[in-house]
Design a protein around this motif. Structure first.
Motif, PDB file in Angstrom:
ATOM      1  N   PHE B  36       0.685  -1.287  -0.032  1.00 23.46           N
ATOM      2  CA  PHE B  36      -0.039  -0.026   0.135  1.00 23.46           C
ATOM      3  C   PHE B  36       0.751   1.397   0.005  1.00 23.46           C
ATOM      4  CE2 PHE B  36      -3.494   2.769   1.859  1.00 23.46           C
ATOM      5  CZ  PHE B  36      -4.438   2.501   0.759  1.00 23.46           C
ATOM      6  N   GLY B  37       1.939   1.283   0.703  1.00 22.98           N
ATOM      7  CA  GLY B  37       2.892   2.300   0.846  1.00 22.98           C
ATOM      8  C   GLY B  37       3.714   2.557  -0.472  1.00 22.98           C
ATOM      9  N   PHE B  38       4.069   1.325  -1.106  1.00 29.33           N
ATOM     10  CA  PHE B  38       4.643   1.747  -2.505  1.00 29.33           C
ATOM     11  C   PHE B  38       3.716   2.159  -3.518  1.00 29.33           C
ATOM     12  CE2 PHE B  38       7.994  -1.060  -0.593  1.00 29.33           C
ATOM     13  CZ  PHE B  38       9.024  -0.203  -0.920  1.00 29.33           C
ATOM     14  N   ILE B  39       2.406   2.020  -3.414  1.00 30.70           N
ATOM     15  CA  ILE B  39       1.463   2.163  -4.357  1.00 30.70           C
ATOM     16  C   ILE B  39       1.169   3.739  -4.172  1.00 30.70           C
ATOM     17  CG2 ILE B  39      -0.965   2.082  -4.909  1.00 30.70           C
ATOM     18  CD1 ILE B  39      -0.755  -1.007  -4.504  1.00 30.70           C
ATOM     19  N   LEU B  40       1.076   4.236  -3.029  1.00 32.69           N
ATOM     20  CA  LEU B  40       0.873   5.751  -2.886  1.00 32.69           C
ATOM     21  C   LEU B  40       1.894   6.512  -3.146  1.00 32.69           C
ATOM     22  CD1 LEU B  40      -1.061   5.930   0.710  1.00 32.69           C
ATOM     23  CD2 LEU B  40      -1.807   6.505  -1.538  1.00 32.69           C
ATOM     24  N   THR B  41       3.319   5.826  -3.258  1.00 36.06           N
ATOM     25  CA  THR B  41       4.526   6.736  -3.552  1.00 36.06           C
ATOM     26  C   THR B  41       4.159   7.340  -5.028  1.00 36.06           C
ATOM     27  OG1 THR B  41       5.621   4.783  -3.960  1.00 36.06           O
ATOM     28  CG2 THR B  41       6.162   5.923  -2.172  1.00 36.06           C
ATOM     29  N   SER B  47       2.761  14.334  -7.526  1.00 32.74           N
ATOM     30  CA  SER B  47       2.255  15.510  -7.436  1.00 32.74           C
ATOM     31  C   SER B  47       3.538  16.416  -7.087  1.00 32.74           C
ATOM     32  CB  SER B  47       1.395  15.438  -5.935  1.00 32.74           C
ATOM     33  OG  SER B  47       1.849  14.630  -5.191  1.00 32.74           O
ATOM     34  N   LEU B  48       4.687  15.707  -6.598  1.00 32.01           N
ATOM     35  CA  LEU B  48       5.884  16.600  -6.519  1.00 32.01           C
ATOM     36  C   LEU B  48       6.130  17.284  -7.871  1.00 32.01           C
ATOM     37  CD1 LEU B  48       8.140  14.521  -3.915  1.00 32.01           C
ATOM     38  CD2 LEU B  48       6.951  16.669  -3.505  1.00 32.01           C
ATOM     39  N   PHE B  49       6.115  16.360  -8.869  1.00 30.64           N
ATOM     40  CA  PHE B  49       6.387  16.534 -10.155  1.00 30.64           C
ATOM     41  C   PHE B  49       5.607  18.012 -10.616  1.00 30.64           C
ATOM     42  CE2 PHE B  49       6.095  16.349 -14.924  1.00 30.64           C
ATOM     43  CZ  PHE B  49       7.265  16.640 -15.072  1.00 30.64           C
ATOM     44  N   MET B  50       4.154  17.857 -10.393  1.00 30.46           N
ATOM     45  CA  MET B  50       3.454  18.860 -10.571  1.00 30.46           C
ATOM     46  C   MET B  50       3.785  20.317  -9.759  1.00 30.46           C
ATOM     47  SD  MET B  50       1.378  18.160 -13.055  1.00 30.46           S
ATOM     48  CE  MET B  50       0.642  16.693 -13.825  1.00 30.46           C
ATOM     49  N   VAL B  51       4.240  20.046  -8.355  1.00 35.54           N
ATOM     50  CA  VAL B  51       4.392  21.307  -7.711  1.00 35.54           C
ATOM     51  C   VAL B  51       5.670  22.002  -8.258  1.00 35.54           C
ATOM     52  CG1 VAL B  51       5.856  21.945  -5.617  1.00 35.54           C
ATOM     53  CG2 VAL B  51       3.836  20.483  -5.594  1.00 35.54           C
ATOM     54  N   LEU B  61      -2.662  23.672  -4.748  1.00 36.34           N
ATOM     55  CA  LEU B  61      -3.296  22.471  -4.580  1.00 36.34           C
ATOM     56  C   LEU B  61      -2.416  21.264  -4.625  1.00 36.34           C
ATOM     57  CD1 LEU B  61      -6.263  21.226  -4.959  1.00 36.34           C
ATOM     58  CD2 LEU B  61      -5.541  20.711  -7.247  1.00 36.34           C
ATOM     59  N   PHE B  62      -1.167  21.340  -5.409  1.00 33.71           N
ATOM     60  CA  PHE B  62      -0.346  20.189  -5.622  1.00 33.71           C
ATOM     61  C   PHE B  62       0.380  19.964  -4.340  1.00 33.71           C
ATOM     62  CE2 PHE B  62      -1.805  19.554  -9.897  1.00 33.71           C
ATOM     63  CZ  PHE B  62      -2.088  18.275  -9.598  1.00 33.71           C
ATOM     64  N   ILE B  63       0.741  21.328  -3.769  1.00 30.29           N
ATOM     65  CA  ILE B  63       1.774  21.280  -2.423  1.00 30.29           C
ATOM     66  C   ILE B  63       0.918  20.457  -1.138  1.00 30.29           C
ATOM     67  CG2 ILE B  63       2.453  22.884  -0.609  1.00 30.29           C
ATOM     68  CD1 ILE B  63       3.362  24.701  -2.785  1.00 30.29           C
ATOM     69  N   SER B  64      -0.455  20.868  -1.476  1.00 27.04           N
ATOM     70  CA  SER B  64      -1.287  20.297   0.165  1.00 27.04           C
ATOM     71  C   SER B  64      -1.333  18.702  -0.368  1.00 27.04           C
ATOM     72  CB  SER B  64      -2.697  20.904  -0.055  1.00 27.04           C
ATOM     73  OG  SER B  64      -3.077  21.210  -1.225  1.00 27.04           O
ATOM     74  N   ALA B  65      -1.622  18.459  -1.640  1.00 25.01           N
ATOM     75  CA  ALA B  65      -1.784  16.911  -1.813  1.00 25.01           C
ATOM     76  C   ALA B  65      -0.472  16.291  -1.515  1.00 25.01           C
ATOM     77  CB  ALA B  65      -2.096  16.880  -3.465  1.00 25.01           C
ATOM     78  N   MET B  67       1.912  16.910   0.378  1.00 26.12           N
ATOM     79  CA  MET B  67       1.939  16.735   2.195  1.00 26.12           C
ATOM     80  C   MET B  67       1.382  15.926   2.587  1.00 26.12           C
ATOM     81  SD  MET B  67       3.576  20.156   3.487  1.00 26.12           S
ATOM     82  CE  MET B  67       2.327  20.878   4.514  1.00 26.12           C
ATOM     83  N   LEU B  68       0.045  15.779   2.255  1.00 27.26           N
ATOM     84  CA  LEU B  68      -0.830  14.689   2.694  1.00 27.26           C
ATOM     85  C   LEU B  68      -0.508  13.229   2.425  1.00 27.26           C
ATOM     86  CD1 LEU B  68      -4.494  15.800   2.135  1.00 27.26           C
ATOM     87  CD2 LEU B  68      -3.647  14.482   4.100  1.00 27.26           C
ATOM     88  N   LEU B  69       0.057  13.214   1.123  1.00 23.53           N
ATOM     89  CA  LEU B  69       0.491  11.854   0.853  1.00 23.53           C
ATOM     90  C   LEU B  69       1.913  11.507   1.499  1.00 23.53           C
ATOM     91  CD1 LEU B  69      -0.046  11.974  -3.039  1.00 23.53           C
ATOM     92  CD2 LEU B  69      -1.030  10.517  -1.559  1.00 23.53           C
ATOM     93  N   THR B  70       2.867  12.580   1.509  1.00 19.44           N
ATOM     94  CA  THR B  70       3.933  12.356   2.434  1.00 19.44           C
ATOM     95  C   THR B  70       3.539  11.837   3.853  1.00 19.44           C
ATOM     96  OG1 THR B  70       4.762  14.166   1.224  1.00 19.44           O
ATOM     97  CG2 THR B  70       6.225  13.168   2.945  1.00 19.44           C
ATOM     98  N   PHE B  71       2.655  12.586   4.518  1.00 18.37           N
ATOM     99  CA  PHE B  71       2.399  11.940   5.930  1.00 18.37           C
ATOM    100  C   PHE B  71       1.465  10.615   5.962  1.00 18.37           C
ATOM    101  CE2 PHE B  71       2.577  16.724   6.977  1.00 18.37           C
ATOM    102  CZ  PHE B  71       3.436  16.476   7.687  1.00 18.37           C
ATOM    103  N   ALA B  72       1.227  10.166   4.779  1.00 16.88           N
ATOM    104  CA  ALA B  72       0.573   8.868   4.710  1.00 16.88           C
ATOM    105  C   ALA B  72       1.767   7.709   4.494  1.00 16.88           C
ATOM    106  CB  ALA B  72      -0.527   8.848   3.852  1.00 16.88           C
ATOM    107  N   VAL B  73       2.432   8.223   3.588  1.00 19.68           N
ATOM    108  CA  VAL B  73       3.418   7.062   2.945  1.00 19.68           C
ATOM    109  C   VAL B  73       4.555   6.789   3.985  1.00 19.68           C
ATOM    110  CG1 VAL B  73       5.392   6.829   1.111  1.00 19.68           C
ATOM    111  CG2 VAL B  73       3.105   7.635   0.614  1.00 19.68           C
ATOM    112  N   ILE B  74       5.007   7.866   4.578  1.00 19.26           N
ATOM    113  CA  ILE B  74       6.211   7.774   5.480  1.00 19.26           C
ATOM    114  C   ILE B  74       6.098   6.767   6.581  1.00 19.26           C
ATOM    115  CG2 ILE B  74       8.163   8.668   6.888  1.00 19.26           C
ATOM    116  CD1 ILE B  74       8.268  10.791   4.937  1.00 19.26           C
ATOM    117  N   PRO B  75       4.861   6.871   7.413  1.00 21.47           N
ATOM    118  CA  PRO B  75       4.513   6.122   8.349  1.00 21.47           C
ATOM    119  C   PRO B  75       4.386   4.665   7.882  1.00 21.47           C
ATOM    120  CG  PRO B  75       3.273   8.268   8.667  1.00 21.47           C
ATOM    121  CD  PRO B  75       3.860   8.003   7.324  1.00 21.47           C
TER     122      PRO B  75
END
Lengths: 153, 220
Positions: B36-41, B47-51, B61-65, B67-75
């Motif tokens: 699940f973590g790898f799929i979310l990366t 979104s980092l590319f879009m930023v 919009l993409f900065i907030s997206a 950030m949200l994904l980073t907080f989900a992926v790293i844990p």
């Protein structure tokens, strides 16, 4: 594949109703196409008759081919009959020879599992049925419970 | 037996990081969490590319997206859900760790009651697996699986079982021998589809060919 108990010592394995009906519908379409093409055969060469006959054979088997699996505990037999208005082949497995039922993934196909009958360790297990993992699990558990044999996963 | 003597396939499952004391084993849940973590990366990278590429409100919009994904992926990637065999307090238990901090420990069981079983694997022909507390570890051929079984059961004093020599039954591991054909083979089961059966399928074909010729005569 559906496992259906008829009485306490008899059971059958049937196709799902959706599968058999959809096969019949495709068979009827195929048969009507061959029939219409057959009426126009006069305008074609002799070789076209062979192609038409193969098509007709295919629609015949689509309409009439039937596999019946019967499990009879009083005779201790699992018998499989294949027929298409005339008998084609049959197989009889003695339940007393069965040691266990087993599930194994098919190495040649993705997400296809085989339901195997284990009779002897030095003998290759017999492939009894195939399908998705969940379906084979359900069928194998019911079959093993009915025959009173272990089901290994 | 030494850890270094184990085969490569066994070392994938059993790491020697904490070895004299503890052996953490990856559970199936851990594999799901990792996947699940790898799929979310993937959306994270997009979104980092879009930023970088976009400006203004679109960038926000993409900065907030991201950030949200980073907080989900790293844990998710830092979480460890594992079955631990522990010699210090002679227990086997499941635990969850995030960033190396133990969050939860449950299903503790003394090592002497934790069974380890060698059995044939369902997923691949002639490959074998070890089962510890319902967790499956597919290792490889019989010799290396048996070696891994003997290593773990002797190191952690686990009761060992096997499901190979008397195939459907599970028996305690003793003098291990590959099943012989001692039993008299009963009458072999005939396969359903033999060549006569295939030929019988073609039985209506001559009838259809004659029918075709009859139809051609009538048509012309």
């Amino acid at each position: 594949m559906l496992f259906k108990e008829i009485s306490s010592d008899k059971a059958t394995i049937k196709n799902r109703r959706f599968n058999s009906i959809s096969r019949k519908v495709i068979g009827v379409i195929f048969a009507s196409i061959t029939l219409i093409l057959g009426l126009g055969l006069g305008r074609h060469d002799e070789i076209v008759i062979l192609y038409w006959a193969i098509g007709a054979l295919l629609s015949w088997h689509l309409l009439f081919a039937k596999v019946t699996v019967e499990i009879d505990l009083s005779k201790q037999m699992i018998s499989t009959h294949v027929s298409s208005l005339y008998p084609i082949t049959k197989q009889v497995i003695s339940i007393t020879d069965i040691k266990a039922f087993n599930l194994s993934s098919d190495p040649t196909r993705v997400n296809r599992y085989n339901l195997l009958i284990v009779s002897n360790h030095n003998e290759k297990p017999l492939r009894f049925n195939f399908g998705s993992q969940a379906e084979m699990n359900r069928l194998g558990q019911k079959l093993a419970h009915f025959c009173g044999k272990p089901f290994l996963t | 037996m030494n850890y270094s003597a184990l085969s490569k396939n066994a070392k994938i499952h059993f790491s020697d990081k904490y070895l004299p004391d503890r052996l953490p084993l990856a559970t199936k849940t851990l594999l799901f969490i990792r996947a699940f973590g790898f799929i979310l990366t993937i959306p994270l990278v997009i979104s980092l590319f879009m930023v970088i590429r976009l400006d203004g409100t679109e960038q926000h919009l993409f900065i907030s997206a991201s950030m949200l994904l980073t907080f989900a992926v790293i844990p998710l990637l830092a979480t460890k859900h594992q079955l631990v065999l522990d010699t210090l307090n002679t227990q086997a238990y499941l635990e969850v760790r995030t960033f190396g901090i133990k969050l939860k420990q449950w299903k503790s069981k003394p090592l002497a009651k934790t069974e380890i079983t060698l059995s044939p694997s369902v997923h691949k022909e002639s490959s074998y697996q070890l089962i510890i507390e319902g967790q499956h570890f597919v290792i490889g051929d019989l010799a290396e699986t048996e070696q891994a079984l003997r290593f773990i059961s002797s190191h952690f004093q686990l009761p060992a079982f096997e499901q190979v020599s008397q195939y459907p039954e599970i028996t305690p591991l003793g003098e291990f021998k590959i099943p012989s054909d001692a039993q008299a083979p009963s009458k072999p089961i005939e396969s359903l589809w033999n060549s006569t059966a295939w030929l019988k399928l073609l039985l209506p074909l001559p009838v259809f060919i004659t029918l075709g010729f009859v139809l051609k005569l009538f048509g012309s």
